[in-house]
Design a protein around this motif. Structure first.
Motif, PDB file in Angstrom:
ATOM      1  N   ALA A 225       0.830  -1.204   0.000  1.00  0.00           N
ATOM      2  CA  ALA A 225       0.000   0.000   0.000  1.00  0.00           C
ATOM      3  C   ALA A 225       0.870   1.262   0.000  1.00  0.00           C
ATOM      4  O   ALA A 225       0.577   2.232  -0.705  1.00  0.00           O
ATOM      5  N   PHE A 226       1.947   1.242   0.778  1.00  0.00           N
ATOM      6  CA  PHE A 226       2.879   2.373   0.820  1.00  0.00           C
ATOM      7  C   PHE A 226       3.476   2.624  -0.567  1.00  0.00           C
ATOM      8  O   PHE A 226       3.508   3.758  -1.034  1.00  0.00           O
ATOM      9  N   LEU A 227       3.935   1.565  -1.218  1.00  0.00           N
ATOM     10  CA  LEU A 227       4.523   1.715  -2.558  1.00  0.00           C
ATOM     11  C   LEU A 227       3.495   2.215  -3.562  1.00  0.00           C
ATOM     12  O   LEU A 227       3.801   3.055  -4.407  1.00  0.00           O
ATOM     13  N   PHE A 228       2.271   1.685  -3.472  1.00  0.00           N
ATOM     14  CA  PHE A 228       1.218   2.137  -4.371  1.00  0.00           C
ATOM     15  C   PHE A 228       0.980   3.637  -4.191  1.00  0.00           C
ATOM     16  O   PHE A 228       0.968   4.394  -5.156  1.00  0.00           O
ATOM     17  N   LEU A 229       0.804   4.072  -2.955  1.00  0.00           N
ATOM     18  CA  LEU A 229       0.522   5.479  -2.675  1.00  0.00           C
ATOM     19  C   LEU A 229       1.689   6.386  -3.084  1.00  0.00           C
ATOM     20  O   LEU A 229       1.490   7.424  -3.723  1.00  0.00           O
ATOM     21  N   LEU A 230       2.895   5.990  -2.723  1.00  0.00           N
ATOM     22  CA  LEU A 230       4.074   6.778  -3.088  1.00  0.00           C
ATOM     23  C   LEU A 230       4.220   6.879  -4.603  1.00  0.00           C
ATOM     24  O   LEU A 230       4.449   7.964  -5.146  1.00  0.00           O
ATOM     25  N   THR A 231       4.066   5.756  -5.279  1.00  0.00           N
ATOM     26  CA  THR A 231       4.216   5.752  -6.734  1.00  0.00           C
ATOM     27  C   THR A 231       3.113   6.566  -7.396  1.00  0.00           C
ATOM     28  O   THR A 231       3.359   7.274  -8.372  1.00  0.00           O
ATOM     29  N   TYR A 232       1.897   6.459  -6.862  1.00  0.00           N
ATOM     30  CA  TYR A 232       0.803   7.255  -7.419  1.00  0.00           C
ATOM     31  C   TYR A 232       1.124   8.747  -7.289  1.00  0.00           C
ATOM     32  O   TYR A 232       0.975   9.504  -8.249  1.00  0.00           O
ATOM     33  N   CYS A 233       1.566   9.181  -6.116  1.00  0.00           N
ATOM     34  CA  CYS A 233       1.871  10.604  -5.892  1.00  0.00           C
ATOM     35  C   CYS A 233       3.000  11.090  -6.798  1.00  0.00           C
ATOM     36  O   CYS A 233       2.899  12.156  -7.415  1.00  0.00           O
ATOM     37  N   VAL A 234       4.065  10.301  -6.877  1.00  0.00           N
ATOM     38  CA  VAL A 234       5.197  10.675  -7.733  1.00  0.00           C
ATOM     39  C   VAL A 234       4.763  10.681  -9.197  1.00  0.00           C
ATOM     40  O   VAL A 234       5.058  11.615  -9.953  1.00  0.00           O
ATOM     41  N   GLY A 235       4.052   9.626  -9.617  1.00  0.00           N
ATOM     42  CA  GLY A 235       3.607   9.528 -11.009  1.00  0.00           C
ATOM     43  C   GLY A 235       2.658  10.648 -11.393  1.00  0.00           C
ATOM     44  O   GLY A 235       2.785  11.237 -12.468  1.00  0.00           O
ATOM     45  N   TYR A 236       1.728  10.970 -10.517  1.00  0.00           N
ATOM     46  CA  TYR A 236       0.779  12.045 -10.801  1.00  0.00           C
ATOM     47  C   TYR A 236       1.513  13.383 -10.928  1.00  0.00           C
ATOM     48  O   TYR A 236       1.264  14.147 -11.858  1.00  0.00           O
ATOM     49  N   ALA A 237       2.416  13.652  -9.994  1.00  0.00           N
ATOM     50  CA  ALA A 237       3.173  14.914 -10.047  1.00  0.00           C
ATOM     51  C   ALA A 237       4.001  15.006 -11.321  1.00  0.00           C
ATOM     52  O   ALA A 237       4.057  16.061 -11.967  1.00  0.00           O
ATOM     53  N   LEU A 238       4.610  13.889 -11.707  1.00  0.00           N
ATOM     54  CA  LEU A 238       5.421  13.898 -12.925  1.00  0.00           C
ATOM     55  C   LEU A 238       4.563  14.025 -14.180  1.00  0.00           C
ATOM     56  O   LEU A 238       5.007  14.594 -15.179  1.00  0.00           O
ATOM     57  N   CYS A 239       3.358  13.503 -14.145  1.00  0.00           N
ATOM     58  CA  CYS A 239       2.462  13.635 -15.300  1.00  0.00           C
ATOM     59  C   CYS A 239       2.096  15.089 -15.573  1.00  0.00           C
ATOM     60  O   CYS A 239       1.765  15.446 -16.702  1.00  0.00           O
ATOM     61  N   LEU A 240       2.156  15.901 -14.548  1.00  0.00           N
ATOM     62  CA  LEU A 240       1.831  17.318 -14.708  1.00  0.00           C
ATOM     63  C   LEU A 240       3.000  18.127 -15.249  1.00  0.00           C
ATOM     64  O   LEU A 240       2.854  19.319 -15.525  1.00  0.00           O
ATOM     65  N   ARG A 241       4.145  17.494 -15.401  1.00  0.00           N
ATOM     66  CA  ARG A 241       5.326  18.147 -15.986  1.00  0.00           C
ATOM     67  C   ARG A 241       5.456  17.669 -17.425  1.00  0.00           C
ATOM     68  O   ARG A 241       5.824  16.519 -17.671  1.00  0.00           O
ATOM     69  N   PRO A 242       5.202  18.542 -18.391  1.00  0.00           N
ATOM     70  CA  PRO A 242       5.151  18.125 -19.798  1.00  0.00           C
ATOM     71  C   PRO A 242       6.428  17.471 -20.340  1.00  0.00           C
ATOM     72  O   PRO A 242       6.367  16.666 -21.257  1.00  0.00           O
ATOM     73  N   SER A 243       7.568  17.785 -19.758  1.00  0.00           N
ATOM     74  CA  SER A 243       8.814  17.221 -20.288  1.00  0.00           C
ATOM     75  C   SER A 243       9.233  15.927 -19.594  1.00  0.00           C
ATOM     76  O   SER A 243      10.257  15.346 -19.952  1.00  0.00           O
ATOM     77  N   SER A 244       8.457  15.460 -18.622  1.00  0.00           N
ATOM     78  CA  SER A 244       8.838  14.230 -17.930  1.00  0.00           C
ATOM     79  C   SER A 244       8.548  13.019 -18.808  1.00  0.00           C
ATOM     80  O   SER A 244       7.671  13.043 -19.671  1.00  0.00           O
ATOM     81  N   ASP A 245       9.267  11.954 -18.553  1.00  0.00           N
ATOM     82  CA  ASP A 245       9.116  10.733 -19.333  1.00  0.00           C
ATOM     83  C   ASP A 245       7.704  10.166 -19.213  1.00  0.00           C
ATOM     84  O   ASP A 245       7.096   9.771 -20.205  1.00  0.00           O
ATOM     85  N   ILE A 246       7.165  10.150 -18.006  1.00  0.00           N
ATOM     86  CA  ILE A 246       5.827   9.585 -17.811  1.00  0.00           C
ATOM     87  C   ILE A 246       4.764  10.445 -18.498  1.00  0.00           C
ATOM     88  O   ILE A 246       3.790   9.922 -19.042  1.00  0.00           O
ATOM     89  N   SER A 247       4.950  11.754 -18.510  1.00  0.00           N
ATOM     90  CA  SER A 247       4.009  12.640 -19.188  1.00  0.00           C
ATOM     91  C   SER A 247       4.029  12.393 -20.698  1.00  0.00           C
ATOM     92  O   SER A 247       2.972  12.342 -21.338  1.00  0.00           O
ATOM     93  N   ILE A 248       5.204  12.226 -21.246  1.00  0.00           N
ATOM     94  CA  ILE A 248       5.334  11.952 -22.687  1.00  0.00           C
ATOM     95  C   ILE A 248       4.692  10.607 -23.022  1.00  0.00           C
ATOM     96  O   ILE A 248       3.925  10.491 -23.987  1.00  0.00           O
ATOM     97  N   HIS A 249       4.989   9.584 -22.216  1.00  0.00           N
ATOM     98  CA  HIS A 249       4.396   8.268 -22.469  1.00  0.00           C
ATOM     99  C   HIS A 249       2.876   8.304 -22.296  1.00  0.00           C
ATOM    100  O   HIS A 249       2.149   7.623 -23.023  1.00  0.00           O
ATOM    101  N   ALA A 250       2.395   9.068 -21.332  1.00  0.00           N
ATOM    102  CA  ALA A 250       0.946   9.176 -21.123  1.00  0.00           C
ATOM    103  C   ALA A 250       0.279   9.807 -22.344  1.00  0.00           C
ATOM    104  O   ALA A 250      -0.792   9.367 -22.774  1.00  0.00           O
TER     105      ALA A 250
END
Length: 155
Positions: free
Chosen positions: A18-43
């Motif tokens: 649960a900790f990993l899920f929550l941490l990863t969700y928070c990090v992933g969501y924050a990175l998705c809001l940055r247009p130049s991040s890898d996860i944002s580009i892949h999204a």
């Protein structure tokens, strides 16, 4: 009559998962809001995919599995950053459970279950190390599945 051993619920594994899920969700969501991040580009590429033309998931030459998994919640109307963060968090949680199971089999009867569970968590939290005294532009261990910036590499 032989009694089958029942497995009891492993609270520590569930808590770490649960900790990993929550941490990863928070990090992933924050990175998705940055247009130049890898996860944002892949999204963005995942949002371009079309299940009526499965080759659309291969247009960018990237790993299509993550893109397809993100496209599924998009069909249900989920916002792109949420879909990308949830899929990435689920992948990280599953990665932990699989690592935990592998360690449990590898280290059976050699270490307590607590050590096995903590080792699996630590394994997923560490990443490549920059060794500036070796070569300041090269990371040791590049390509590990626990990179936090690349959701497609994780899956």
């Amino acid at each position: 009559m032989q009694v089958k051993a029942t497995r009891r619920f492993d609270w520590l594994t569930a808590l770490f998962c649960a900790f990993l899920f929550l941490l990863t969700y928070c990090v992933g969501y924050a990175l998705c809001l940055r247009p130049s991040s890898d996860i944002s580009i892949h999204a963005t590429w995942a949002a371009e995919g079309n299940f009526q033309d499965l080759t659309s998931f291969f247009h960018h030459g990237a790993h299509p599995m993550w893109h397809m998994l993100v496209a599924i919640p998009l069909l249900l109307g989920m916002p792109l950053p949420v879909a990308a963060a949830i899929v990435t968090a689920l992948c990280k949680a599953l990665e932990f459970l699989l690592t935990r199971r592998l360690f449990s089999k590898l280290f059976a009867n050699r270490f307590p279950e607590l050590v096995v569970t903590v080792s699996a968590l630590v394994c997923l939290m560490v990443s490549s190390l920059c060794l500036p005294f070796y070569n300041p532009t090269v990371y040791a261990g590049v390509g590990t599945p626990n990179t936090w910036h690349s959701p497609t590499q994780m899956i």
